[in-house]
Design a protein around this motif. Structure first.
Motif, PDB file in Angstrom:
ATOM      1  N   GLY A 147      -5.801   1.884  -1.705  1.00  0.00           N
ATOM      2  CA  GLY A 147      -4.772   0.858  -1.159  1.00  0.00           C
ATOM      3  C   GLY A 147      -3.527   1.261  -1.734  1.00  0.00           C
ATOM      4  N   PRO A 148      -2.454   0.602  -1.384  1.00  0.00           N
ATOM      5  CA  PRO A 148      -1.033   1.238  -1.739  1.00  0.00           C
ATOM      6  C   PRO A 148      -0.599   1.179  -3.580  1.00  0.00           C
ATOM      7  CG  PRO A 148      -0.759  -0.201   0.168  1.00  0.00           C
ATOM      8  CD  PRO A 148      -1.934  -0.540  -0.591  1.00  0.00           C
ATOM      9  N   ILE A 149      -1.232   0.543  -4.132  1.00  0.00           N
ATOM     10  CA  ILE A 149      -1.129   0.859  -5.589  1.00  0.00           C
ATOM     11  C   ILE A 149      -1.947   1.873  -5.848  1.00  0.00           C
ATOM     12  CG2 ILE A 149      -1.719   0.134  -7.920  1.00  0.00           C
ATOM     13  CD1 ILE A 149      -1.105  -2.834  -6.551  1.00  0.00           C
ATOM     14  N   ARG A 150      -3.217   2.150  -5.645  1.00  0.00           N
ATOM     15  CA  ARG A 150      -4.128   3.207  -6.100  1.00  0.00           C
ATOM     16  C   ARG A 150      -3.310   4.389  -5.396  1.00  0.00           C
ATOM     17  NH1 ARG A 150     -10.584   3.868  -4.737  1.00  0.00           N
ATOM     18  NH2 ARG A 150     -10.736   5.973  -5.019  1.00  0.00           N
ATOM     19  N   SER A 151      -3.417   4.395  -3.660  1.00  0.00           N
ATOM     20  CA  SER A 151      -2.558   5.917  -3.610  1.00  0.00           C
ATOM     21  C   SER A 151      -0.581   6.680  -4.733  1.00  0.00           C
ATOM     22  CB  SER A 151      -1.684   5.538  -2.263  1.00  0.00           C
ATOM     23  OG  SER A 151      -2.961   5.265  -1.458  1.00  0.00           O
ATOM     24  N   PHE A 152      -0.407   5.140  -4.371  1.00  0.00           N
ATOM     25  CA  PHE A 152       0.926   5.561  -5.849  1.00  0.00           C
ATOM     26  C   PHE A 152       0.380   6.282  -7.256  1.00  0.00           C
ATOM     27  CE2 PHE A 152       4.020   4.060  -8.696  1.00  0.00           C
ATOM     28  CZ  PHE A 152       4.589   4.875  -8.550  1.00  0.00           C
ATOM     29  N   ALA A 153      -0.588   5.379  -7.438  1.00  0.00           N
ATOM     30  CA  ALA A 153      -1.071   6.356  -8.895  1.00  0.00           C
ATOM     31  C   ALA A 153      -1.567   7.090  -8.809  1.00  0.00           C
ATOM     32  CB  ALA A 153      -2.166   5.243  -9.155  1.00  0.00           C
TER      33      ALA A 153
END
Length: 304
Positions: A209-215
């Motif tokens: 998701g967006p948070i995991r992709s960011f991390a």
């Protein structure tokens, strides 16, 4: 055969004479300027820090007396503590906020993107004097816009934003955030735009998701720029002068006094140039040492 060998030998003999000094001549201006404007001032500052000098006459050599006096100087310790607070604000608050703003500005489909970029960058190009005047009008105890709004909405009395020690630190920290966050966002935005889209597509296929992709994608990809921003923010905050000098003059008392302001007061208000130089040398050593630690911790300059 002899002629060819002689010509080759002559060519090898002419190379050092014709091109051997050329590279040194091209890089010489940099080293000359570096020595004149970096090495010489540092050496002069170290020598001056071991003297007593009022700006006129001949300096009197006193050894390490100025450094011993700094250890016992409560004002200097207060300035170090305040500068430490400014550093924490810059690294822990300003840098993450700049990254989040850059991430928002890099979002697809954002309207008026160029307007937002200019708006966030404007505070950095404004004169510090203009900033001090504006915030002085906003935060004035009796006639400030902020107090008038608080009084009208919540019935809060006149808040002494710049006269209360705790609130004055909060104001300086807020101005740092307001002024620097847009400038640092430019670095992060450039780094984000250089991240290959294929990495996000691969992460999306893996169910990120967006948070995991960011991390897992964004942060590792922009690590070199992030490290650079952290180190430069630390160095700038450790040498902070404009905001506390123009907004609070280091007050109330010494509540917002920075090390740079301490050096200014010692040199130009008390004419203790040797003492000010000693404080400058201590600041230089601290900034240099911590910068080296950050360089190693963040692996700046190393290939990943």
């Amino acid at each position: 055969m002899t002629t060819i060998t002689g010509a080759a030998a002559g060519h090898r003999h002419r190379d050092p004479a014709s091109g051997g000094w050329a590279p040194y001549l091209f890089i010489a201006p940099f080293y000359v300027l570096y020595v004149l404007f970096m090495i010489v001032p540092v050496v002069a500052a170290v020598y001056l820090s071991m003297t007593e000098w009022v700006g006129l006459g001949r300096p009197s050599f006193v050894g390490f007396k100025n450094y011993a006096d700094l250890v016992a100087d409560t004002s200097f310790r207060t300035a170090l503590g305040n500068s430490g607070i400014y550093v924490l604000v810059a690294v822990v608050i300003v840098v993450p906020c700049a990254l989040l703003i850059a991430q928002a500005l890099n979002a697809r489909g954002l309207r008026l993107r160029d307007l937002f970029r200019v708006t966030f960058f404007v505070p950095m190009v404004l004169s510090p004097i203009v900033i001090a005047l504006v915030y002085g009008l906003l935060l004035d105890t009796n006639y400030g816009i902020v107090n008038n709004v608080l009084r009208a909405l919540f019935g809060v009395g006149s808040v002494d934003w710049l006269g209360d020690p705790g609130l004055a630190k909060v104001v300086i920290s807020f101005v740092l955030l307001w002024r620097w966050v847009g400038y640092l966002s430019i670095f992060f935005l450039a780094a984000l735009q250089a991240v290959p889209a294929e990495l996000y597509e691969a992460a999306e296929l893996d169910g990120a998701g967006p948070i995991r992709s960011f991390a897992t994608v964004t942060l590792p990809a922009i690590r070199p720029v992030s490290s650079f921003v952290v180190v430069t923010s630390f160095i700038s905050a450790a040498q902070l002068f404009d905001e506390p000098y123009l907004l609070t003059h280091g007050g109330p008392g010494e509540a917002t006094l920075s090390v740079a302001m301490f050096i200014y007061r010692a040199a130009f208000e008390r004419q203790q140039f040797g003492y000010a130089a000693a404080a400058g040398v201590v600041l230089f050593i601290i900034v240099f040492a911590v910068s080296q630690i950050l360089n190693r911790a963040l692996a700046i300059g190393r290939t990943q």
